[in-house]
Every structure is written in structure tokens, then in C-alpha cells.
Write an enzyme that holds these catalytic residues in place. Structure first.
Site, PDB file in Angstrom:
ATOM      1  N   GLY A 148       0.830  -1.088  -0.127  1.00 17.22           N
ATOM      2  CA  GLY A 148      -0.306   0.074   0.018  1.00 17.22           C
ATOM      3  C   GLY A 148       0.990   0.939   0.132  1.00 17.22           C
ATOM      4  N   TRP A 149       0.088   2.225   0.295  1.00 20.84           N
ATOM      5  CA  TRP A 149       0.463   3.513   0.131  1.00 20.84           C
ATOM      6  C   TRP A 149       0.003   4.550   1.018  1.00 20.84           C
ATOM      7  CZ3 TRP A 149      -1.894   8.365  -1.306  1.00 20.84           C
ATOM      8  CH2 TRP A 149      -2.788   7.990  -1.540  1.00 20.84           C
ATOM      9  N   GLY A 150       1.054   5.705   1.339  1.00 16.54           N
ATOM     10  CA  GLY A 150       0.523   6.579   2.512  1.00 16.54           C
ATOM     11  C   GLY A 150       1.100   7.989   1.869  1.00 16.54           C
TER      12      GLY A 150
ATOM     13  N   PHE B 121       3.182  10.207   2.397  1.00 15.74           N
ATOM     14  CA  PHE B 121       4.624  10.176   3.062  1.00 15.74           C
ATOM     15  C   PHE B 121       5.577   8.806   3.043  1.00 15.74           C
ATOM     16  CE2 PHE B 121       4.100  12.742   6.870  1.00 15.74           C
ATOM     17  CZ  PHE B 121       3.304  13.591   6.289  1.00 15.74           C
ATOM     18  N   SER B 122       4.296   7.618   2.254  1.00 13.55           N
ATOM     19  CA  SER B 122       5.770   6.457   1.584  1.00 13.55           C
ATOM     20  C   SER B 122       4.731   5.857   0.943  1.00 13.55           C
ATOM     21  CB  SER B 122       6.197   5.989   3.427  1.00 13.55           C
ATOM     22  OG  SER B 122       4.765   5.707   3.584  1.00 13.55           O
TER      23      SER B 122
ATOM     24  N   VAL C 202       4.445   1.458   0.716  1.00  9.92           N
ATOM     25  CA  VAL C 202       4.983   0.181   2.097  1.00  9.92           C
ATOM     26  C   VAL C 202       4.991  -1.516   1.396  1.00  9.92           C
ATOM     27  CG1 VAL C 202       4.646  -0.768   4.122  1.00  9.92           C
ATOM     28  CG2 VAL C 202       3.740   0.974   3.659  1.00  9.92           C
TER      29      VAL C 202
ATOM     30  N   LYS D 207       9.310   0.173   5.263  1.00 12.82           N
ATOM     31  CA  LYS D 207       8.396   1.457   4.752  1.00 12.82           C
ATOM     32  C   LYS D 207       9.290   1.966   3.838  1.00 12.82           C
ATOM     33  CE  LYS D 207       5.474   4.746   7.177  1.00 12.82           C
ATOM     34  NZ  LYS D 207       5.094   5.176   8.595  1.00 12.82           N
TER      35      LYS D 207
ATOM     36  N   ASP E   5      -3.141   9.191  17.595  1.00 15.22           N
ATOM     37  CA  ASP E   5      -4.241   9.301  16.372  1.00 15.22           C
ATOM     38  C   ASP E   5      -4.292   7.524  16.482  1.00 15.22           C
ATOM     39  OD1 ASP E   5      -5.447   9.196  14.292  1.00 15.22           O
ATOM     40  OD2 ASP E   5      -3.567   8.803  12.601  1.00 15.22           O
TER      41      ASP E   5
END
Length: 420
Positions: free
Chosen positions: A45-47, A49-50, A52, A67, A169
Site C-alpha cells: 500500500g501507500w500513504g 509520505f511513503s 509500503v 516502508k 491517532d
């Protein structure tokens, strides 16, 4: 983003435009990292900032989550902070028994887009949000909720009491099962053989570009199906296409992940923390926050596990903000906020008058948590009463009087001796 598992964001792709100087590092299946120790297997997956990746650790012969941070300096700074926090977590838990994600390694990787900080984390399974979706947004049976809550509280007790860390969070997306719901997605259970070198004769094999092309084709097929009126059944809420999901056999042990915005108790980083629906009243009002803010988020998460619905889903309305609606929803469920709490924050004057009443939402429909559980979610009176007795103190408007994670673990509702 759930940083260490198959539960990382897969709904949309991250877009090719972010693969540039300062941005993501393009990874291909079979690429090696850290002097050949880690071999990329597939994208998880991804976010923001990064990205994975599932990777194979050739030193220890286990699968890990790799990551890879974007390379711009601001992303590097946030990664350094996360590495500091994760290192403290791992150093303080040598037996890996505290239900918090474990950092295995970290290093720098130089690519065409710059220098990327990389973190290697233990591979975990699906998030509690995905578990709720898998269960078609029906509440889990309370015995299972208790099992999950014990893990979360053990993790929070370790973070708060021993490390003096605030997660900031906590939510179902940031709590991951130890293994995947679907065994075929688990590299060990599925008997997956590790890829140890880049596949020959297929330069784009498993590349970021081919993954995006695949996503675009899937999206085009879905759009064509909608146009022709053959919309596939999602099997979601209200679908009778499939029988009830069976949760037996799923390992419900879980770990807290994603420490990108975590902070030390004596050094809060930001005024506004937490994802909206799990945000504590002291954060909305900008009173001082500390460990009890995580406990509020925990209570919201426990409610969601037991009912399949979020406890609070505030909206913007005519003449009032999302924050004010959120505060109103809290009071309708938990009673009037004490005046000293309502008027004690830097932003209190935005929402409350000097008497501690909301300025723009004047008529509140007061209820109670136990009645909501019975009337809306069909809990038995006794189950509703016991669950509400556990949750309501954690949802105290005064953070000082909220029970700690350690105290919650000793509560009769969750105590292991009382779980049949």
C-alpha cells in the site's frame, strides 16, 4: 496509514506524478535493499509520505514490511522522528509482548529521486477497520471485543506508563491483527515462495507502473459494468447475496501501529491531533491534552467494534461548524459538559457562552449510552449496562478523571477472569 501491513491504503493508486525528485522511490519486484538484505516481493500500500512493500529478509528468512519514505527533507525529518519513537518502543519490549508494532531495522536508500529513509517493520495482518468491513459493519460479539480491547489496552498501558508516549491517532485503521483475515494473503500460510531476484525477461514485472496500469484497467471495467447496468454486488451491508461471515478461527490478537504523529507526554507536537471521529473534547477546545486523549479514542474504537458504527460522525450544518456539532453529539450521549471544561480551552469562546452552553446549537436531545445500545443496536439490557459501565468513565469530559489503560485492564468487564 497503517504502515506495516497488507492493510495499507489500496483504494486508489498514489499517482505517477509523485515519482519524481523529492517524491516516492520506484520499486520493482525483486529489487534489493540495504546491501541485499531485503528483497521486494509485492506492494502492500501507500500513504501520503511513503509506499509500503512486502519484503523478504534474507538474514532471518522472514517476511517484513518495508516502508520507503519520500526523499524530500520534510519527509526525512518526519521519518527520523518515527524511527526515534519506534526504536524506544522496541528497546523497551525485548520480548515483543506489548502489542505494539516492532521496528526491525532502518537504513537510507539512494535512488534516482534522492535519498530515502527506510523502515523495516514486522509484517502484520489486516486492520480492525478491515475486520469490521469483513463482518459487514455488524458489531462483533462482546467476547471478541473484550479480547481485542485487552490487546489495545496492554499496548496503551506500555506506551503511556512505561514510555510516556501519546499515540495521538488511535483508530481502527491503526490497529492491525497479527495475521491476515484471508490466509491466502498471508505469505507464510499461503506457502508463498520468496522472490530472491528480479524476474528475467520482464523488465516491468511487478513495477509501480504495471500496478497502476492494472488499477486503471480495473476501474475502466467497473465503469463499463455500471454503464451497462451490471453493477457487481459488493456483498456490503444489506446484501443477501452471501451467508453470514464466520469469524471463528481468525486470530484476534492485534498491535498498535503508525507512530508518525506520536509525541512524548512532555513535548506535544501539534495543537490539533487525532482523526476527527476519535478526537477528544480537550483537543477540540484546545485545552492541554495528554495520555487521556488516547483513552477517549480507545473508547470510540471499542464502541465501533461492538456496534459496527462510529460513535460520533459530526457534520457541518446551517450556522454551525463540524466542531460544534461534534461537541453537541458528545453531550447528547454523555450529558452536559461541566462549565469549567466547556469554558476552559483556548477555543472555548468559539463554541460556548459564559454559562457553558453551546452558542449555535441550542436544543439538545439528551440520551444515554446504554439506551442507545439497546434501542439502536439490539443489545440485551444486561450487556448494554455492563458495556456502558466500562465505556462511560473513559468518556469523561474531564481528562483528569478518565481511567488509565492500566485501570481499564483491571475493570470487571474486561478482566480475563470474567471472559468466558
Amino acid at each position: 496509514m497503517s504502515c506495516s501491513s497488507s492493510s495499507a491504503s489500496e483504494e486508489e493508486d498514489e499517482g505517477m506524478e509523485s515519482y519524481r525528485k523529492g517524491g516516492y522511490h520506484a520499486v520493482r519486484m525483486g529489487d534489493s535493499f540495504n546491501a541485499g538484505r531485503y528483497i521486494a516481493q509485492r506492494k502492500l500500500g501507500w500513504g501520503q509520505f511513503s509506499t509500503v512493500w512486502l519484503a523478504y529478509d534474507t538474514h532471518s528468512s522472514v517476511y517484513v514490511a518495508l516502508k520507503i519514505q519520500k526523499s524530500a527533507p520534510e519527509f526525512g525529518q518526519s521519518a527520523l522522528h518515527e524511527i526515534e519513537v519506534l526504536s524506544a518502543i522496541s528497546d523497551g519490549d525485548p520480548s515483543n509482548s506489548k502489542f505494539v508494532v516492532r521496528l526491525v531495522d532502518h537504513f537510507k536508500h539512494v535512488g534516482p529521486n534522492g535519498q530515502h529513509l527506510c523502515m523495516v517493520l514486522e509484517f502484520l495482518g489486516d486492520s480492525l477497520l478491515q475486520l469490521t468491513k469483513y463482518n459487514r459493519y455488524k458489531g462483533l460479539e462482546l467476547k471478541k471485543v473484550k479480547e481485542i480491547c485487552r490487546c489495545i489496552l496492554t499496548g496503551l498501558d506500555y506506551l503511556h506508563r512505561e514510555l510516556k508516549l501519546i499515540h495521538t491517532d488511535l483508530k481502527p485503521e491503526n490497529i492491525l491483527l497479527l495475521s491476515t483475515i484471508n490466509p491466502s494473503k498471508d505469505p507464510i500460510k499461503s506457502g508463498m515462495k520468496p522472490i530472491l531476484e528480479r524476474p528475467e525477461g520482464n523488465l516491468h514485472g511487478g513495477s509501480t507502473m504495471s500496478l497502476i496500469e492494472k488499477k486503471l484497467k480495473q476501474r475502466a471495467r467497473r465503469a463499463a459494468a455500471r454503464i451497462s447496468g451490471r453493477q457487481p454486488s459488493t456483498g456490503g451491508v444489506g446484501s443477501n447475496a452471501k451467508p453470514e461471515r464466520c469469524l471463528e478461527g481468525i486470530d484476534l490478537r492485534c498491535k498498535i501501529v503508525d507512530f508518525g504523529s506520536a509525541c512524548w507526554g512532555d513535548k506535544p507536537l501539534a495543537e490539533e491531533i487525532q482523526t476527527r471521529q476519535y478526537r477528544a473534547p480537550e483537543v477540540i477546545l484546545q485545552s492541554r491534552y495528554s495520555f487521556p486523549a488516547d483513552m477517549w479514542s480507545f473508547a470510540c474504537t471499542a464502541f465501533e467494534l461492538a456496534t459496527g458504527e462510529m460513535m460520533f460522525t459530526p457534520n457541518v450544518g446551517q450556522g454551525f461548524s463540524e466542531d460544534e456539532d461534534h461537541l453537541a453529539s458528545m453531550m447528547e450521549l454523555l450529558g452536559k459538559m461541566p462549565k469549567k471544561i466547556a469554558t476552559g480551552g483556548a477555543k472555548s469562546k468559539d463554541y460556548f457562552d459564559k454559562f457553558g452552553d453551546l452558542k449555535r446549537i441550542r436544543r439538545l436531545k439528551y440520551g444515554s449510552l446504554d439506551r442507545l445500545l439497546v434501542d439502536k443496536f439490539n443489545f440485551s439490557d444486561s450487556d448494554a449496562k455492563e458495556f456502558a459501565e466500562f465505556l462511560v468513565p473513559i468518556l469523561d469530559f474531564d481528562p483528569v478523571t478518565r481511567p488509565t489503560a492500566q485501570q481499564c485492564l483491571q475493570h470487571s468487564w474486561i478482566d480475563i477472569k470474567n471472559i468466558d
